[in-house]
Design a protein around this motif. Sequence first.
Motif, PDB file in Angstrom:
ATOM      1  N   VAL A  16       0.840  -1.204   0.000  1.00  0.00           N
ATOM      2  CA  VAL A  16       0.000   0.000   0.000  1.00  0.00           C
ATOM      3  C   VAL A  16       0.876   1.255   0.000  1.00  0.00           C
ATOM      4  CG1 VAL A  16      -1.699   1.351   1.307  1.00  0.00           C
ATOM      5  CG2 VAL A  16      -1.980  -1.123   1.071  1.00  0.00           C
ATOM      6  N   GLU A  17       1.894   1.275   0.834  1.00  0.00           N
ATOM      7  CA  GLU A  17       2.794   2.440   0.879  1.00  0.00           C
ATOM      8  C   GLU A  17       3.471   2.650  -0.476  1.00  0.00           C
ATOM      9  OE1 GLU A  17       2.892   4.722   3.060  1.00  0.00           O
ATOM     10  OE2 GLU A  17       2.386   3.846   5.001  1.00  0.00           O
ATOM     11  N   ASN A  18       3.854   1.554  -1.144  1.00  0.00           N
ATOM     12  CA  ASN A  18       4.451   1.673  -2.477  1.00  0.00           C
ATOM     13  C   ASN A  18       3.439   2.204  -3.482  1.00  0.00           C
ATOM     14  OD1 ASN A  18       6.938   0.731  -1.624  1.00  0.00           O
ATOM     15  ND2 ASN A  18       6.513  -1.384  -2.190  1.00  0.00           N
ATOM     16  N   VAL A  28      -5.852   4.689  -4.772  1.00  0.00           N
ATOM     17  CA  VAL A  28      -5.342   4.428  -3.417  1.00  0.00           C
ATOM     18  C   VAL A  28      -5.104   5.751  -2.689  1.00  0.00           C
ATOM     19  CG1 VAL A  28      -3.448   3.407  -2.080  1.00  0.00           C
ATOM     20  CG2 VAL A  28      -4.386   2.185  -4.050  1.00  0.00           C
ATOM     21  N   LYS A  29      -4.435   6.686  -3.350  1.00  0.00           N
ATOM     22  CA  LYS A  29      -4.177   7.985  -2.722  1.00  0.00           C
ATOM     23  C   LYS A  29      -5.484   8.747  -2.498  1.00  0.00           C
ATOM     24  CE  LYS A  29      -0.328  10.131  -3.364  1.00  0.00           C
ATOM     25  NZ  LYS A  29       0.801  10.838  -4.005  1.00  0.00           N
ATOM     26  N   GLU A  30      -6.379   8.682  -3.473  1.00  0.00           N
ATOM     27  CA  GLU A  30      -7.687   9.328  -3.330  1.00  0.00           C
ATOM     28  C   GLU A  30      -8.430   8.764  -2.121  1.00  0.00           C
ATOM     29  OE1 GLU A  30      -9.603   8.556  -7.075  1.00  0.00           O
ATOM     30  OE2 GLU A  30      -8.105   9.713  -8.191  1.00  0.00           O
ATOM     31  N   THR A  31      -8.356   7.463  -1.952  1.00  0.00           N
ATOM     32  CA  THR A  31      -9.038   6.808  -0.829  1.00  0.00           C
ATOM     33  C   THR A  31      -8.419   7.222   0.493  1.00  0.00           C
ATOM     34  OG1 THR A  31      -9.631   4.941  -2.237  1.00  0.00           O
ATOM     35  CG2 THR A  31      -9.705   4.582   0.157  1.00  0.00           C
ATOM     36  N   ALA A  45      -6.315   4.379   8.211  1.00  0.00           N
ATOM     37  CA  ALA A  45      -6.743   4.440   6.810  1.00  0.00           C
ATOM     38  C   ALA A  45      -5.907   3.490   5.949  1.00  0.00           C
ATOM     39  CB  ALA A  45      -6.636   5.870   6.291  1.00  0.00           C
ATOM     40  N   ILE A  46      -4.613   3.439   6.205  1.00  0.00           N
ATOM     41  CA  ILE A  46      -3.732   2.512   5.481  1.00  0.00           C
ATOM     42  C   ILE A  46      -4.162   1.075   5.754  1.00  0.00           C
ATOM     43  CG2 ILE A  46      -1.363   1.618   5.322  1.00  0.00           C
ATOM     44  CD1 ILE A  46      -1.594   4.320   4.004  1.00  0.00           C
ATOM     45  N   GLN A  47      -4.537   0.783   6.987  1.00  0.00           N
ATOM     46  CA  GLN A  47      -4.990  -0.571   7.319  1.00  0.00           C
ATOM     47  C   GLN A  47      -6.287  -0.909   6.586  1.00  0.00           C
ATOM     48  OE1 GLN A  47      -5.044  -0.472  11.602  1.00  0.00           O
ATOM     49  NE2 GLN A  47      -2.846  -0.815  11.750  1.00  0.00           N
TER      50      GLN A  47
END
Length: 88
Positions: A16-18, A28-31, A45-47
Amino acid sequence: MDNDDLMGGEAVIEIVENQLAENNPPRVKETLMRLMLEGIDREEAIQYIACALCVELVDVVNNQAAFNEQRYNTNLNALPEMPWVEEL
């Protein structure tokens, strides 16, 4: 990477970080931004995003299926709700 490592959490968070760093897929960034605007802290949020990603990873690993970006985007749009949990 074996199935246990893949679903171990840290590897999924790293993916996800990548995705965020590469802005690929952009959803992904929008979310992440949407969830943070809803008051969810970045780590949580990342989780959530990692949970949506796991749906795809499980399908890829268990069924040798292609990554389904359309379903991933649909699941990202549903967050923080996770209607797919019953399917796992």
